[in-house]
Design a protein around this motif. Structure first.
Motif, mmCIF file in Angstrom:
data_model
loop_
_atom_site.group_PDB
_atom_site.id
_atom_site.type_symbol
_atom_site.label_atom_id
_atom_site.label_comp_id
_atom_site.label_asym_id
_atom_site.label_seq_id
_atom_site.Cartn_x
_atom_site.Cartn_y
_atom_site.Cartn_z
ATOM 1 N N SER A 178 -62.200 26.555 -13.959
ATOM 2 C CA SER A 178 -63.110 27.480 -13.285
ATOM 3 C C SER A 178 -62.390 28.773 -12.939
ATOM 4 C CB SER A 178 -63.645 26.843 -12.004
ATOM 5 O OG SER A 178 -62.583 26.659 -11.072
ATOM 6 N N GLU A 179 -63.183 29.765 -12.565
ATOM 7 C CA GLU A 179 -62.592 31.038 -12.134
ATOM 8 C C GLU A 179 -61.698 30.819 -10.925
ATOM 9 O OE1 GLU A 179 -63.974 35.469 -10.552
ATOM 10 O OE2 GLU A 179 -65.476 34.051 -11.345
ATOM 11 N N ARG A 180 -62.135 29.962 -10.022
ATOM 12 C CA ARG A 180 -61.324 29.663 -8.837
ATOM 13 C C ARG A 180 -59.978 29.065 -9.252
ATOM 14 N NH1 ARG A 180 -60.287 24.809 -7.164
ATOM 15 N NH2 ARG A 180 -59.296 24.501 -5.111
ATOM 16 N N GLU A 181 -59.973 28.144 -10.216
ATOM 17 C CA GLU A 181 -58.729 27.521 -10.652
ATOM 18 C C GLU A 181 -57.815 28.521 -11.325
ATOM 19 O OE1 GLU A 181 -59.925 22.877 -11.492
ATOM 20 O OE2 GLU A 181 -60.592 24.415 -12.921
ATOM 21 N N ARG A 182 -58.378 29.423 -12.102
ATOM 22 C CA ARG A 182 -57.546 30.451 -12.731
ATOM 23 C C ARG A 182 -56.916 31.356 -11.673
ATOM 24 N NH1 ARG A 182 -61.951 30.768 -16.402
ATOM 25 N NH2 ARG A 182 -62.617 32.767 -15.538
ATOM 26 N N ASP A 183 -57.723 31.757 -10.685
ATOM 27 C CA ASP A 183 -57.178 32.601 -9.615
ATOM 28 C C ASP A 183 -56.116 31.853 -8.819
ATOM 29 O OD1 ASP A 183 -58.863 34.622 -10.357
ATOM 30 O OD2 ASP A 183 -60.348 34.258 -8.785
ATOM 31 N N LEU A 184 -56.349 30.565 -8.596
ATOM 32 C CA LEU A 184 -55.393 29.771 -7.826
ATOM 33 C C LEU A 184 -54.072 29.640 -8.577
ATOM 34 C CD1 LEU A 184 -54.893 28.123 -5.299
ATOM 35 C CD2 LEU A 184 -55.955 26.148 -6.423
ATOM 36 N N LEU B 191 -52.298 20.336 -8.026
ATOM 37 C CA LEU B 191 -53.090 21.393 -7.395
ATOM 38 C C LEU B 191 -54.324 21.706 -8.229
ATOM 39 C CD1 LEU B 191 -53.153 23.680 -5.158
ATOM 40 C CD2 LEU B 191 -52.005 25.117 -6.859
ATOM 41 N N ILE B 192 -54.139 21.818 -9.538
ATOM 42 C CA ILE B 192 -55.220 22.121 -10.472
ATOM 43 C C ILE B 192 -55.218 21.003 -11.507
ATOM 44 C CG2 ILE B 192 -56.130 23.790 -12.126
ATOM 45 C CD1 ILE B 192 -54.439 25.914 -10.646
ATOM 46 N N PRO B 193 -56.100 20.037 -11.405
ATOM 47 C CA PRO B 193 -56.057 18.869 -12.299
ATOM 48 C C PRO B 193 -55.924 19.274 -13.764
ATOM 49 C CG PRO B 193 -57.727 18.570 -10.616
ATOM 50 C CD PRO B 193 -57.238 19.977 -10.471
ATOM 51 N N ALA B 194 -54.904 18.719 -14.426
ATOM 52 C CA ALA B 194 -54.634 19.058 -15.820
ATOM 53 C C ALA B 194 -53.996 17.865 -16.508
ATOM 54 C CB ALA B 194 -53.723 20.279 -15.905
ATOM 55 N N ALA C 123 -59.434 30.352 -1.002
ATOM 56 C CA ALA C 123 -59.670 29.782 0.324
ATOM 57 C C ALA C 123 -58.363 29.584 1.070
ATOM 58 C CB ALA C 123 -60.405 28.450 0.184
ATOM 59 N N GLY C 124 -58.457 29.633 2.396
ATOM 60 C CA GLY C 124 -57.266 29.476 3.220
ATOM 61 C C GLY C 124 -56.564 28.152 2.997
ATOM 62 N N ALA C 125 -57.330 27.075 2.778
ATOM 63 C CA ALA C 125 -56.717 25.763 2.536
ATOM 64 C C ALA C 125 -55.897 25.784 1.252
ATOM 65 C CB ALA C 125 -57.795 24.691 2.465
ATOM 66 N N ASP C 126 -56.429 26.458 0.219
ATOM 67 C CA ASP C 126 -55.688 26.565 -1.039
ATOM 68 C C ASP C 126 -54.417 27.381 -0.872
ATOM 69 O OD1 ASP C 126 -57.419 25.026 -2.539
ATOM 70 O OD2 ASP C 126 -58.673 26.724 -3.121
ATOM 71 N N LEU D 102 -61.023 20.706 -31.722
ATOM 72 C CA LEU D 102 -60.031 20.748 -30.644
ATOM 73 C C LEU D 102 -60.751 20.723 -29.308
ATOM 74 C CD1 LEU D 102 -57.614 23.423 -32.121
ATOM 75 C CD2 LEU D 102 -57.241 20.966 -32.001
ATOM 76 N N ARG D 103 -60.363 19.826 -28.455
ATOM 77 C CA ARG D 103 -61.077 19.677 -27.189
ATOM 78 C C ARG D 103 -60.166 19.941 -25.983
ATOM 79 N NH1 ARG D 103 -65.981 17.775 -27.990
ATOM 80 N NH2 ARG D 103 -66.492 16.779 -29.982
ATOM 81 N N ARG D 104 -59.164 20.745 -26.189
ATOM 82 C CA ARG D 104 -58.296 21.118 -25.062
ATOM 83 C C ARG D 104 -58.617 22.540 -24.626
ATOM 84 N NH1 ARG D 104 -52.094 19.880 -25.926
ATOM 85 N NH2 ARG D 104 -52.368 21.422 -27.552
ATOM 86 N N HIS D 105 -58.584 22.759 -23.358
ATOM 87 C CA HIS D 105 -58.821 24.082 -22.797
ATOM 88 C C HIS D 105 -57.569 24.496 -22.032
ATOM 89 C CE1 HIS D 105 -63.047 23.644 -23.816
ATOM 90 N NE2 HIS D 105 -62.877 22.381 -23.441
ATOM 91 N N LEU D 106 -57.175 25.724 -22.177
ATOM 92 C CA LEU D 106 -55.922 26.170 -21.601
ATOM 93 C C LEU D 106 -56.130 27.354 -20.671
ATOM 94 C CD1 LEU D 106 -52.498 26.631 -23.121
ATOM 95 C CD2 LEU D 106 -53.654 28.692 -22.372
ATOM 96 N N VAL D 107 -55.423 27.313 -19.527
ATOM 97 C CA VAL D 107 -55.374 28.476 -18.661
ATOM 98 C C VAL D 107 -53.909 28.852 -18.498
ATOM 99 C CG1 VAL D 107 -55.448 27.001 -16.610
ATOM 100 C CG2 VAL D 107 -55.905 29.434 -16.381
#
Length: 329
Positions: A149-155, A38-41, A4-7, A121-126
């Motif tokens: 999400s896919e959006r977060e990975r692309d971002l 930007l991407i909550p982690a 998105a343009g805002a992102d 293990l309950r951690r997820h990594l991008v």
């Protein structure tokens, strides 16, 4: 997925704010904090791995939130059900991972949203990475709970492209500063002070010698001109910008020592000026034009210099002038 343009604006804003970073470590630390907003982690890591495996560096926020070796993402045993899957899915732009044994060759693998929850293990990594010249580097984020999400990975992938550009520009600036420092040191070793000239014609010193000599010539109106001149035993040589975005420079050289040496050997002021013109590669005719004299007069000065300095030809004359302190390189 399109971003998105805002992102896009948020990412470009982050990159713009990082342009003033003074070091790679500062840049990466600030970038990690911005990416985690930007991407909550829960944590983030900036990593660099040399292709030959010799160099590994990592910066984690919070500290110790990742394995000390960025090649190890999870401490998974060789018989882990996902180990073979990870090692069998190579791609040209992905994170590298190793097993804990350490003696097995690590390879590029996908590590997006690996679900280790069945194994406690309950951690997820991008993580994304790009292969540059001899290195694989990038940023990784982890969090518990919801998958990225896919959006977060692309971002994150888009953000890394922008951050890579900021890092390249920082590296270019650092190389330029190193080259500039070396050039200033070389200029000073050859007797030249270097200053930068502003649009108002004022000169600001770039090395200590220039600072000393500018106290002598700072108020001279010719500093704002393009012509070489000498005032009070200081030679001033304005250098126009090499390109539209380049600064105008001023070179300054202290002639007092050379003139004192010239007087010691009976060399007159005009003869000394002639010697300096020859040292700068000018012919007798060119030197005469610069001095406002006839070529015949200047040739007479040159003949006198040969006699006084006991030099048989021009190269010997210049070498003798340097050896006696009448000239500086």
């Amino acid at each position: 997925m399109e971003i998105a343009g805002a992102d896009v604006r948020r990412v470009l804003g982050i990159a713009g704010e990082l342009e003033d970073a003074g070091s790679e470590r500062e840049l990466r630390g600030r970038a990690l904090g911005a990416l985690m907003e930007l991407i909550p982690a829960d944590a983030g890591q900036a990593y660099r791995l040399s292709v030959d495996g010799a160099g590994v560096s990592a910066l984690s926020v919070p500290e110790n939130s990742f394995h000390a070796d960025p090649r190890v993402i999870y401490d998974h045993p060789l018989d882990h059900p996902l180990t073979e899957i990870m090692l069998e899915t190579p791609t040209s732009a992905a994170w590298r991972v190793s097993d804990v044994a350490g003696d097995r060759q690590w390879r590029r693998t996908h590590c997006f949203n690996l679900d280790f929850r069945p194994f406690g293990l309950r951690r997820h990594l991008v993580a994304t990475a790009g292969a540059g010249e001899g290195a694989v580097e990038g940023y990784a984020l982890v969090r518990s709970g919801a998958d990225f999400s896919e959006r977060e990975r692309d971002l994150l992938g888009f953000a890394q492209l922008q951050l890579a550009g900021v890092e390249r520009r920082l590296a270019d600036r650092q190389r330029l500063l190193a080259f500039s420092a070396a050039a200033l040191a070389l200029a000073a070793s050859h007797g030249w002070g270097v200053a930068v000239r502003g649009e108002d014609g004022r000169a600001q010193p770039l090395n200590a010698l220039a600072a000393d000599l500018l106290t002598v010539v700072r108020d001279d109106p010719r500093l704002g001109h393009e012509h070489r001149f000498t005032v009070r035993d200081v030679e001033v040589w304005p250098v126009p910008p090499a390109a539209p975005e380049s600064p105008a420079l001023v070179l300054l050289r202290d002639l007092a020592r050379g003139r004192a040496a010239a007087r010691l050997f009976g060399v007159t002021e005009q003869e000394h000026r002639t010697l300096r013109h020859l040292h700068d590669g000018r012919t007798a005719t060119e030197a005469a034009r610069r001095m406002g004299l006839s070529p015949t007069t200047v040739r007479g000065y040159i003949a006198s210099l040969h006699r006084k300095l006991e030099a048989g030809h021009t190269a010997a004359l210049l070498r003798r002038g340097r050896d006696l302190g009448l000239l500086t390189d």
